[in-house]
Scaffold this motif. Structure first.
Motif, PDB file in Angstrom:
ATOM      1  N   LYS A   1       0.836  -1.207   0.000  1.00  0.00           N
ATOM      2  CA  LYS A   1       0.000   0.000   0.000  1.00  0.00           C
ATOM      3  C   LYS A   1       0.866   1.251   0.000  1.00  0.00           C
ATOM      4  O   LYS A   1       0.516   2.268  -0.611  1.00  0.00           O
ATOM      5  N   TRP A   2       2.010   1.153   0.670  1.00  0.00           N
ATOM      6  CA  TRP A   2       2.936   2.290   0.673  1.00  0.00           C
ATOM      7  C   TRP A   2       3.749   2.345  -0.619  1.00  0.00           C
ATOM      8  O   TRP A   2       3.953   3.411  -1.186  1.00  0.00           O
ATOM      9  N   SER A   3       4.184   1.170  -1.120  1.00  0.00           N
ATOM     10  CA  SER A   3       5.115   1.153  -2.255  1.00  0.00           C
ATOM     11  C   SER A   3       4.414   1.122  -3.603  1.00  0.00           C
ATOM     12  O   SER A   3       4.863   1.750  -4.555  1.00  0.00           O
ATOM     13  N   ASP A   4       3.316   0.370  -3.727  1.00  0.00           N
ATOM     14  CA  ASP A   4       2.628   0.250  -5.024  1.00  0.00           C
ATOM     15  C   ASP A   4       1.149  -0.029  -4.804  1.00  0.00           C
ATOM     16  O   ASP A   4       0.677  -1.159  -4.943  1.00  0.00           O
ATOM     17  N   PRO A   5       0.364   0.992  -4.441  1.00  0.00           N
ATOM     18  CA  PRO A   5      -1.045   0.773  -4.092  1.00  0.00           C
ATOM     19  C   PRO A   5      -1.897   0.220  -5.224  1.00  0.00           C
ATOM     20  O   PRO A   5      -2.914  -0.419  -4.967  1.00  0.00           O
TER      21      PRO A   5
ATOM     22  N   ALA B   1      -1.660   8.910 -11.610  1.00  0.00           N
ATOM     23  CA  ALA B   1      -3.117   9.069 -11.516  1.00  0.00           C
ATOM     24  C   ALA B   1      -3.863   8.180 -12.505  1.00  0.00           C
ATOM     25  O   ALA B   1      -4.971   7.701 -12.210  1.00  0.00           O
ATOM     26  N   CYS B   2      -3.254   7.922 -13.675  1.00  0.00           N
ATOM     27  CA  CYS B   2      -3.930   7.062 -14.661  1.00  0.00           C
ATOM     28  C   CYS B   2      -4.210   5.678 -14.068  1.00  0.00           C
ATOM     29  O   CYS B   2      -5.269   5.086 -14.312  1.00  0.00           O
ATOM     30  N   TRP B   3      -3.276   5.172 -13.249  1.00  0.00           N
ATOM     31  CA  TRP B   3      -3.474   3.867 -12.613  1.00  0.00           C
ATOM     32  C   TRP B   3      -4.535   3.953 -11.508  1.00  0.00           C
ATOM     33  O   TRP B   3      -5.248   2.969 -11.249  1.00  0.00           O
ATOM     34  N   GLY B   4      -4.645   5.103 -10.868  1.00  0.00           N
ATOM     35  CA  GLY B   4      -5.693   5.294  -9.874  1.00  0.00           C
ATOM     36  C   GLY B   4      -7.075   5.192 -10.505  1.00  0.00           C
ATOM     37  O   GLY B   4      -7.971   4.522  -9.975  1.00  0.00           O
TER      38      GLY B   4
ATOM     39  N   ALA C   1      -4.527  -2.748  -4.911  1.00  0.00           N
ATOM     40  CA  ALA C   1      -5.938  -2.543  -5.277  1.00  0.00           C
ATOM     41  C   ALA C   1      -6.441  -3.690  -6.151  1.00  0.00           C
ATOM     42  O   ALA C   1      -7.546  -4.210  -5.937  1.00  0.00           O
ATOM     43  N   VAL C   2      -5.625  -4.106  -7.118  1.00  0.00           N
ATOM     44  CA  VAL C   2      -6.014  -5.224  -7.986  1.00  0.00           C
ATOM     45  C   VAL C   2      -6.191  -6.498  -7.166  1.00  0.00           C
ATOM     46  O   VAL C   2      -7.166  -7.238  -7.335  1.00  0.00           O
TER      47      VAL C   2
ATOM     48  N   SER D   1     -12.779  -9.496  -3.878  1.00  0.00           N
ATOM     49  CA  SER D   1     -14.037  -8.814  -3.525  1.00  0.00           C
ATOM     50  C   SER D   1     -13.915  -7.924  -2.296  1.00  0.00           C
ATOM     51  O   SER D   1     -14.899  -7.658  -1.605  1.00  0.00           O
ATOM     52  N   ARG D   2     -12.722  -7.432  -2.021  1.00  0.00           N
ATOM     53  CA  ARG D   2     -12.509  -6.496  -0.901  1.00  0.00           C
ATOM     54  C   ARG D   2     -12.543  -5.077  -1.483  1.00  0.00           C
ATOM     55  O   ARG D   2     -11.534  -4.382  -1.585  1.00  0.00           O
ATOM     56  N   TYR D   3     -13.753  -4.662  -1.890  1.00  0.00           N
ATOM     57  CA  TYR D   3     -13.886  -3.456  -2.701  1.00  0.00           C
ATOM     58  C   TYR D   3     -13.587  -2.166  -1.928  1.00  0.00           C
ATOM     59  O   TYR D   3     -13.018  -1.232  -2.505  1.00  0.00           O
ATOM     60  N   ASP D   4     -13.973  -2.100  -0.665  1.00  0.00           N
ATOM     61  CA  ASP D   4     -13.708  -0.882   0.109  1.00  0.00           C
ATOM     62  C   ASP D   4     -12.205  -0.651   0.254  1.00  0.00           C
ATOM     63  O   ASP D   4     -11.720   0.477   0.108  1.00  0.00           O
ATOM     64  N   GLU D   5     -11.461  -1.722   0.531  1.00  0.00           N
ATOM     65  CA  GLU D   5     -10.011  -1.592   0.665  1.00  0.00           C
ATOM     66  C   GLU D   5      -9.366  -1.260  -0.679  1.00  0.00           C
ATOM     67  O   GLU D   5      -8.409  -0.475  -0.748  1.00  0.00           O
ATOM     68  N   ALA D   6      -9.905  -1.837  -1.751  1.00  0.00           N
ATOM     69  CA  ALA D   6      -9.390  -1.527  -3.085  1.00  0.00           C
ATOM     70  C   ALA D   6      -9.609  -0.053  -3.422  1.00  0.00           C
ATOM     71  O   ALA D   6      -8.725   0.624  -3.974  1.00  0.00           O
ATOM     72  N   MET D   7     -10.791   0.456  -3.067  1.00  0.00           N
ATOM     73  CA  MET D   7     -11.107   1.854  -3.342  1.00  0.00           C
ATOM     74  C   MET D   7     -10.199   2.780  -2.542  1.00  0.00           C
ATOM     75  O   MET D   7      -9.786   3.844  -3.030  1.00  0.00           O
TER      76      MET D   7
END
Length: 550
Positions: free
Chosen positions: A198-202, A233-236, A206-207, A213-219
């Protein structure tokens, strides 16, 4: 002193030689020593070149070196070695990346700090290649980027603290003292690996989250990218769009993919997703445009294969049959091992060209290319069904399960096959396995919800086929509860009531099925139990069905 010894050695070596032979021997020795000097110089040059190369690589490397963790003696005595734990957390990070399966390059890399050493001791002074590299980096102003770890166990609290050389710190706790020490430490390492990513490559995290199906954490990961990493930002937006699609918000997904492409027009995953979203919404012209853009920019072989398959499928829907066939042929020329292209082109041959022999040839070619994986055996099963070799096709379905016991496509097809063979017990057994696999994944996933409902419905039909009507009603109600707007489970409940003679409830559920969109046809009412009610006015009214005359 050395000269005296060499002089004595030379006299002993040449005592039986005449002057001409001695002169010749001296020339051989001089030549030998000249070659030794050249060889030594060459070795020195190679060492310098290797050293310069290693220094250059180290200077360009931006990876964090994970150091051996500090572990209390009590834990070390239990087998939790600091070096092993450092390697385990790297393995956890690698496992999450493998699960995500993203083509995105790592934003931050991690490397093992413990590497094989080359001993370069000279004249009793010991030093190594790592020592040389360390001092070279210090002289050139390159700072080491390291991750150190500390595992502590106090009362019921196991804590792992990761410290990065640039002042970042990650801390993970586990208070579940009811679990074994092994399980608690593994949970700590897994959670720490997620926090590291999450710190190095969020985006990668997220993927991984939306795959599970952990959508809240992915968001939350997508928001981290948009807020803290404007260059990515494009990856966000890519992650955000994928989450919305998983939650069946196709319009929202398309909007985010288009935003990602505004920021990076050649972003392959966004082009792939956007094209298929348009395709699913039957917007085939827009889908074709994006597949063609993907083909023009794709560097990865998988993306080109996807593009050609998408061009063919979209062109087929637009009735551009020549263009579709050209894309299939180009796809098989470039990717002769892509079994999806064989299957889709064979279907095209049957439906459009009416070329059954050509389709059969494609299926057979595809079977030769099919890998020994669950997907490969599923393809073989489908092609064998086309050849009407049903027993062999069923064997391939079970073969797919040997390779992947959790493959819901294989399980679903087996449910249908065994139901058709009237092996209701096996059909129920396999349907329950599917239900167990997908029951926790229905939130935001229409495909999982449809599959779960379909399996409950098959269980209901299998039960009433075995005259177990109470169980049939129970599972039919379960199927209805998954999505009350779908019609066919109401028919299964109606049939169960008909078999036990509860006519009013039969009419009531027939009426509900029709209200939800079910249509009773002459073929349907010719079967049990409807054939008993074909002339019943109440049934005809509930089913909105009028029998054909004669």
């Amino acid at each position: 002193m050395k000269t005296i010894y060499f002089s004595r050695f030379w006299k002993w070596l040449t005592k039986n030689l005449n002057s001409a032979q001695e002169k010749k021997m001296r020339m051989v020795f001089h030549r030998f020593f000249d070659w030794m000097i050249i060889f030594a110089k060459l070795l020195g040059l190679i060492f310098i070149i290797v050293l310069i190369r290693n220094i250059s690589l180290e200077m360009s490397k931006d990876a964090y070196s994970i150091q051996t963790f500090h572990v209390p003696k009590s834990l070390e005595e239990s087998g939790f070695n600091g070096l092993v734990l450092a390697q385990k957390i790297m393995d956890e990070v690698a496992a999450i990346k493998a699960d995500a399966g993203s083509i995105k390059n790592d934003s931050v890399k991690f490397d093992a700090a413990i590497k094989p050493e080359m001993d370069l001791s000279v004249m009793g002074v010991g030093f190594s290649n790592q020592t040389v590299l360390y001092y070279a980096k210090q002289l050139l102003g390159k700072k080491d980027r390291t991750v150190s770890g500390e595992l502590t166990a106090l009362a019921n609290d196991i804590t792992l603290t990761l410290r990065f050389s640039d002042a970042n710190k990650i801390e993970v706790h586990n208070y579940a003292d009811s679990l074994s020490l092994d399980k608690r430490i593994n949970l700590v390492l897994k959670e720490a690996a997620e926090k590291v990513l999450k710190w190095s490559d969020p985006y990668i995290l997220a993927v991984y989250y939306y795959h599970h199906s952990r959508y809240d954490e992915a968001m939350e990961c997508a928001r981290v990218i948009l807020k803290e990493r404007p260059k990515e930002a494009c990856w966000g937006y890519m992650a955000w769009g994928s989450i919305l699609v998983r939650q069946q918000n196709l319009t929202g997904g398309i909007e985010k993919f288009e935003k990602a492409l505004e920021l990076k027009p050649n972003l392959e995953p966004a082009l792939v997703n956007l094209a298929w979203m348009y395709f699913q919404q039957a917007k085939y012209t827009q889908a074709l445009t994006n597949f063609e853009k993907l083909l023009a920019t794709a560097e990865k072989s998988m993306s080109r294969s996807t593009a050609l398959n998408g061009i063919a499928q979209s062109s087929l829907r637009l009735k551009q049959f020549d263009k579709a066939e050209k894309a299939y042929k180009q796809g098989l020329k470039e990717f002769p091992q892509d079994i999806y292209l064989y299957g889709n082109y064979a279907d095209f041959k049957i439906r459009i060209n009416r070329d059954t022999s050509g389709a059969l040839a494609l299926y057979r070619q595809g079977r030769e290319q099919a890998p020994e994986t669950a997907v490969g055996f599923l393809f073989q099963s489908a092609s064998l069904y086309y050849e009407n070799r049903r027993d062999s096709a069923i064997k391939m379905l079970y073969k797919a399960l040997e390779y992947d016991p959790s493959n819901v496509d294989a399980l679903t097809q087996i449910v249908q096959v065994e139901f058709g063979k009237k092996d209701y017990a096996q059909s129920i057994n396999m349907a329950k396995k599917v239900c167990n696999l997908v029951s926790g994944k229905t939130q935001g996933s229409q495909d999982s919800k449809y599959r779960l409902q379909n399996m409950y419905n098959y269980i209901a039909m299998a039960h009433y086929s075995e005259l177990r009507y109470d169980s049939a009603m129970y599972y039919a109600r379960y199927a209805i509860s998954v999505d009350t707007n779908v019609a066919y489970p109401y028919t299964s409940l109606a049939e169960s009531y008909a078999f036990v003679g509860q006519k009013e409830k039969f009419y009531q559920n027939v009426r509900k099925a029709v209200q939800k969109g079910f249509e009773y046809t002459p073929e349907t009412v010719a079967q049990e139990p409807y054939v008993r009610f074909i002339n019943d006015p109440k049934f005809q009214q509930a089913a909105r069905y009028k029998p054909l005359k004669n």
